[in-house]
Design an enzyme around this catalytic site. Structure first.
Site: not given
Length: 281
Positions: A166, A146, A143
């Site tokens: 992930e 991201e 994240g």
């Protein structure tokens, strides 16, 4: 009606609403709220740059729900603050953000995620109207990577690491790791990062087009603020139009994108800033 014209029509309505909001904000803007997971400060020339620092050091700035809620709130405040022209988002020298908070996710169910729209709230970062620069030191994983990609420009410290790990914990990216990353560095390299979970260095990220520039870790934030200050020196409305046009290139086919660009180019001729700029040239 073409996609470009529909987008332009929505933008025109948005500009009118945003102008009304800015006038209201200019009259009633108050000091930022007190935050638990982030720090904010005005910097740059006349405080026209807002510096936001993720501040959850013991968890390497893991992106818990509280942190993301505060970040989105702070970004909205910056968007509505007429004195702010650009924003810099950073973490610590050890970690920009090491990913989403696994402890918050581990007991969630598919039905809960689907019905609540888990992680959809994060997209508000990418919806900011004003330019947003990510200054990445240390780890930007999952994240964290991201969120960095939701920003308009990424600058990195020499020791930064970018990755989508992930796959190593039995899931896949859910905040843009399969989409924005592929658009930024190409399918083959994005596929390698997503399927192996192995992070890349700042130099690789720069070579592949994910990162705009690399700086020594201790100089990164100051350099990012300097770039943001330069951006903030330009007309706010023209900067926002330019950002809108550039982002459209990621969504529209070339012909539609060119139509959209022309409409926004024409729109600049309705502004006082364009007239003053050309007159002074």
């Amino acid at each position: 009606m073409s996609l470009a014209l529909k987008s332009f029509s929505r933008l025109s309505r948005s500009i009118l609403v945003n102008n009304q909001q800015s006038l209201l904000c200019a009259r009633s803007y108050c000091a930022p709220a007190s935050y638990q997971y982030i720090k904010t400060e005005k910097t740059g020339t006349d405080g026209r740059v807002c510096l936001i620092q993720l501040n959850r050091p013991k968890a390497l700035n893991a992106l818990c729900d509280g942190l993301m809620t505060e970040l989105v709130q702070a970004l909205k405040e910056c968007d509505n603050d007429p004195t702010v022209g650009a924003v810099v988002l950073t973490g610590s020298e050890k970690a920009f953000a090491a990913g989403a908070d696994i402890k918050e996710m581990q007991n969630k169910t598919m039905a809960e995620n689907y019905t609540t729209g888990f992680l959809e709230y994060w997209e508000n970062v990418s919806k900011m109207r004003k330019p947003l620069i990510a200054a990445v030191n240390g780890f930007a994983l999952g994240g964290g990577c991201e969120v960095a990609m939701m920003c308009d420009i990424i600058y990195a410290g020499e020791k930064a690491k970018f990755g989508q790990p992930e796959i190593t914990i039995g899931t896949i990216p859910g905040g843009g790791g399969t989409q924005r990353l592929t658009r930024a560095i190409g399918k083959s390299r994005a596929m390698e990062m997503n399927l192996t979970g192995v992070p890349i260095s700042a130099q690789e990220a720069s070579d592949w087009g994910l990162v705009a520039r690399i700086f020594p870790p201790g100089e990164l934030v100051a350099e990012a603020v300097k770039k943001a200050d330069k951006i903030a020196s330009h007309s706010k409305i023209i900067v926002q139009l330019c950002k809108e046009a550039t982002n459209a290139s990621q969504e529209l086919p070339l012909a539609e994108g060119m139509r959209f660009e022309k409409r926004l180019f024409h729109t600049t001729f309705a502004t006082k800033d364009r007239l003053e700029g050309m007159t002074a040239f």
